[in-house]
Design a protein around this motif. Structure first.
Motif: not given
Length: 143
Positions: A44-59, A62-68, A101-105
């Motif tokens: 999940v963190l990787e999918q958000l991190h790799d989203t540009t220009p802002v690390p965020k996705l609609r839920m 995100l569901g389409d990108r991860v296998h859950l 949205t991915l936080t700085d942490e």
């Protein structure tokens, strides 16, 4: 004749699933020990991190990108939000959608864990990820 081919295909499937399970267990164990993340957390963190220009996705994206499952993803996102690694908010364009949205942490934790995950994929993924000459043979097409 088709039975022999189908049996071979089923055997290859069984071997692939075994390799996947062993790799996932190793990822979970090592990522948890070193970075307090599961393999699913990392994904999940990787999918958000790799989203540009802002690390965020609609839920739903995100569901389409991860296998859950949707419920598993919702629980995982709630936990990662509680841990300060991501934030959820309502979508400005569509109030029915939730934006993650991915936080700085979260970005820092992902970047710290990435070398661990990549090393495991390199060493333990041999034979099923195509990263070595011993990669598993291609499965013949079923007709």
């Amino acid at each position: 004749m088709a039975t022999t081919s189908d049996d071979a295909l089923a055997a290859q499937w069984h071997e692939l699933m075994g390799r996947y399970q062993r790799l996932t267990c190793t990822l979970d164990r090592e990522l948890q020990a070193a970075h307090d993340l599961t393999a699913s957390d990392f994904e999940v963190l990787e999918q958000l991190h790799d989203t540009t220009p802002v690390p965020k996705l609609r839920m739903h994206e995100l569901g389409d990108r991860v296998h859950l499952t949707q419920s598993a993803l919702s629980r995982l996102v709630a936990r990662l939000e509680r841990d300060g690694l991501l934030e959820r908010s309502m979508c400005a364009d569509d109030r029915r959608s939730v934006v993650v949205t991915l936080t700085d942490e979260g970005a820092a934790r992902y970047l710290a864990a990435r070398p661990t995950q990549r090393a495991i994929l390199r060493s333990d993924g041999a034979g099923c990820l195509g990263n070595s000459p011993a990669a598993a043979p291609a499965v013949p097409a079923v007709r």
